[in-house]
Design a protein around this motif. Sequence first.
Motif, PDB file in Angstrom:
ATOM      1  N   HIS A  47      19.912  46.622 -52.160  1.00 35.85           N
ATOM      2  CA  HIS A  47      20.228  45.163 -52.107  1.00 35.85           C
ATOM      3  C   HIS A  47      21.314  44.780 -53.134  1.00 35.85           C
ATOM      4  CE1 HIS A  47      18.236  40.560 -52.113  1.00 35.85           C
ATOM      5  NE2 HIS A  47      19.174  41.077 -51.083  1.00 35.85           N
ATOM      6  N   LYS A 105      26.661  40.473 -48.419  1.00 35.91           N
ATOM      7  CA  LYS A 105      25.268  41.343 -49.156  1.00 35.91           C
ATOM      8  C   LYS A 105      25.164  42.534 -48.379  1.00 35.91           C
ATOM      9  CE  LYS A 105      21.541  39.465 -50.480  1.00 35.91           C
ATOM     10  NZ  LYS A 105      20.304  38.706 -50.429  1.00 35.91           N
ATOM     11  N   ARG A 107      22.072  45.219 -47.332  1.00 37.69           N
ATOM     12  CA  ARG A 107      20.425  45.142 -47.543  1.00 37.69           C
ATOM     13  C   ARG A 107      19.616  46.167 -47.345  1.00 37.69           C
ATOM     14  NH1 ARG A 107      22.970  40.455 -44.996  1.00 37.69           N
ATOM     15  NH2 ARG A 107      22.597  38.398 -46.108  1.00 37.69           N
ATOM     16  N   ALA A 140      15.274  44.813 -55.067  1.00 38.29           N
ATOM     17  CA  ALA A 140      14.915  45.157 -53.914  1.00 38.29           C
ATOM     18  C   ALA A 140      13.488  44.976 -53.569  1.00 38.29           C
ATOM     19  CB  ALA A 140      15.216  46.456 -53.535  1.00 38.29           C
ATOM     20  N   VAL A 155      15.235  39.094 -48.552  1.00 39.17           N
ATOM     21  CA  VAL A 155      16.112  39.827 -48.040  1.00 39.17           C
ATOM     22  C   VAL A 155      17.214  39.190 -47.324  1.00 39.17           C
ATOM     23  CG1 VAL A 155      16.498  41.763 -46.273  1.00 39.17           C
ATOM     24  CG2 VAL A 155      14.263  41.570 -47.390  1.00 39.17           C
ATOM     25  N   ALA A 327      15.570  45.774 -42.860  1.00 42.13           N
ATOM     26  CA  ALA A 327      16.611  44.840 -43.338  1.00 42.13           C
ATOM     27  C   ALA A 327      16.892  43.841 -42.102  1.00 42.13           C
ATOM     28  CB  ALA A 327      17.455  45.355 -43.909  1.00 42.13           C
ATOM     29  N   ASN A 364      13.808  45.839 -47.848  1.00 43.02           N
ATOM     30  CA  ASN A 364      15.309  46.373 -47.941  1.00 43.02           C
ATOM     31  C   ASN A 364      15.078  47.754 -47.650  1.00 43.02           C
ATOM     32  OD1 ASN A 364      15.441  44.180 -50.572  1.00 43.02           O
ATOM     33  ND2 ASN A 364      16.931  44.099 -48.994  1.00 43.02           N
TER      34      ASN A 364
END
Length: 789
Positions: A47, A105, A107, A140, A155, A327, A364
Amino acid sequence: MPKDHGIGAAPKRREDVRFLTGAGNYTDDINVRGQAYVYFLRSDVAHGRINGIDTGAAAAMPGVVRIFTGADFEGVGGMPCGWQVTDRHGEVMQEPAHPILAQGKVRHVGDPIAAIVADTLEQARDAAEAIEVDMEELPAVIDMKAALADGSTKVHDDLTSNLCYDWGFVEENRDAVDQAIKDAAHVTTLELVNNRLVANPMEPRVAVGDYNRGTDDSTLYTTSQNPHVIRLLMGAFVLGIPEHKLRVVAPDVGGGFGTKIFHYAEEAFCTFAAKACNRPVKWTASRTEAFMSDAHGRDHVTKIELALDADNNFTAVRTETHANMGAYLSTFAPSVPTWLHGTLMAGNYRTPLIYVNVKAVFTNTVPVDAYRGAGRPEATFQLERVIDKAARELGVDPIALRRQNFIQPDQFPYATPVAVEYDTGDYDATMNKLEEIADLSGFAARRAASEAKGKWRGLGVNCYIEACGIAPSNLVGQLGARAGLYESATVRVNATGGLVVMTGSHSHGQGHETTFPQVIAEMIGIDESMVEIVHGDTANTPMGMGTYGSRSIAVGGSAMVRAAEKIINKTKKIAAHLLEASEADIELKDGNFTVAGTDKSVDWGSVCLAAYVPHNYPLEDIEPGLEETAFYDPANFTYPAGAYSCEVEVDPETGKVTIERFAAADDFGNVINPMIVEGQVHGGLAQGIGQALLENCAYDETGQLLSASYMDYAMPRADDLPFYSVDHSCQTPCTHNPLGVKGCGEAGAIGSPPAVVNAVIDALHSGGKTGVLHIDMPLSPDRVWAAMQ
């Protein structure tokens, strides 16, 4: 005497000739002139926030064609989910975006950050090392229950929580189930884990994108179980390519097991990049890459309660499951713990009240989706483990307890309290057959022999039922499916009598090129060598839904039968004209058309030639040629069922479990090729035993994948598996498809895990470890030894 051709015969698989001689055409064998290679730079944190990506140095390195990041895909569709679940409150599930390359991001470990296209794979890999990523690592969330706690890290920042949906089924049963459990004479409760798995097919995933600038056509060669679905999803929802300008080819795909059903980002990327670079682009996953990019399977945590009355009749079942989505939502992920799982919680039994609750959770981790059996193994494991525990608590024989509660043959069709209707079955018959082929009467002597060697021997039994050929389309549409679940076939007859069958089903180990011709040959009365099967290419097969859920023969085979029936009806008209007889009097048998009650006949080949050389032909009635297409949408699922037994020896010094005997008695309805059916069962048993004893996909608390290679992920080997006793003579044909078939591809993986675990628990009790009532899979030596202490 066994048949030597047609339905019920066991000719060798014709496709094996090319596979075993190195002449197969696997996806990685495909190389397009001038192709470049892609290497994905993947996240090494579970993450994180991407603050910046510097590709300048990498882009200047030798051989680099172009480097792509998430910014190149702004305005391009993300990966679509093919099934929408509505929760018990009437709210649709939370459905986060899933970009082709990470945007903003990452994930999960393995989430692709950038893609480097270069002249060689080595140059692409070298350039990836020169990319500088400014990454802010974030906390995470890995544990599902922790993910649902107040204040947990999210998430997806744009979602209200990590809960995808809170599903209840059947919601109107909830209060009655609660009351039945309160009123029960006995309630058995069990908490268990269905361990996360990696599919590990023989051939890792491959994608080759090609673009023709002159025609504006795109082609994707990919390891897929359903090329038409990939074309639809990628063309319509991701890249915006009209279907007539997009071809998807899935050649000899080396195994699927569910993990190749889904549309993956790498497929969309290679198709997109081929056009952007005006050059073919190829990606082949390494095995370690596959561990963190292929959809994983299972990963459920469940509490199940079984209520019984004073006579040991089942009165209610209640379950609460946390199902890991990972995720992102993979293509069919939402349907697996809901409609493919909750609808099978009745099992083989007359349980009047059932309530299933499933909370699907984002974490994650790598996305989770269908894996061989998909929902049905999870349901069977819960039910068959809690029944075994109930038998032990009540002090009754586990087989007798199951028999007492079986649905009886005179109760079919049987409507379960979880909204499905079993059309046929005979569960006592399969149990009788199991007791015979497993020699259960000799178990006591075998246990004594094991004890004499210092080993503890246990016997585990399991009954299962599954739903195959998921259908019909109007029902699954109501349940949230975003695609129809029919199948199609085109039968083209050549002027000399040979046939080409183009099917929307896909073969990646099932033996379609052998079994489908057996069906056609039986219908017409010709040699199977006259029938060719074409599949896996959207350019020359009719729109179909591919292969998964043991649907090939039940749905794809039925479409083929319907198309062949149209051919036969037309050839009868031509034969009637040639024989100067009424069409109603024409009979087709052994490749000859005859006039009933006479010796007048004309052979198949002559009628086919007349269709294409219509010198003497009823042109005013029918047009020349012989080609027909049929789409088949089933009226119901099919319901294979069976009974399995496993005998194990446990070494009390080390906890090591050895499987000594395994028997499987299955009811698959009518069987097309018994050899192929037996092979499918063997393969499923190997995967189920692998889950029960060896396989486990594990993450640490930071989201690092601890089992990302065969050094850490234990696959079953030949010496881990016993010789099997397999029988499929108990046949109650399906009542609603033209072949009476039910499907066999997933049964072994469904029925074997609880049989193995039941056997190990029984062995520990035989050794005096009466306090051990459950061990979570995989039952590795350290887990068994720890439980024994």
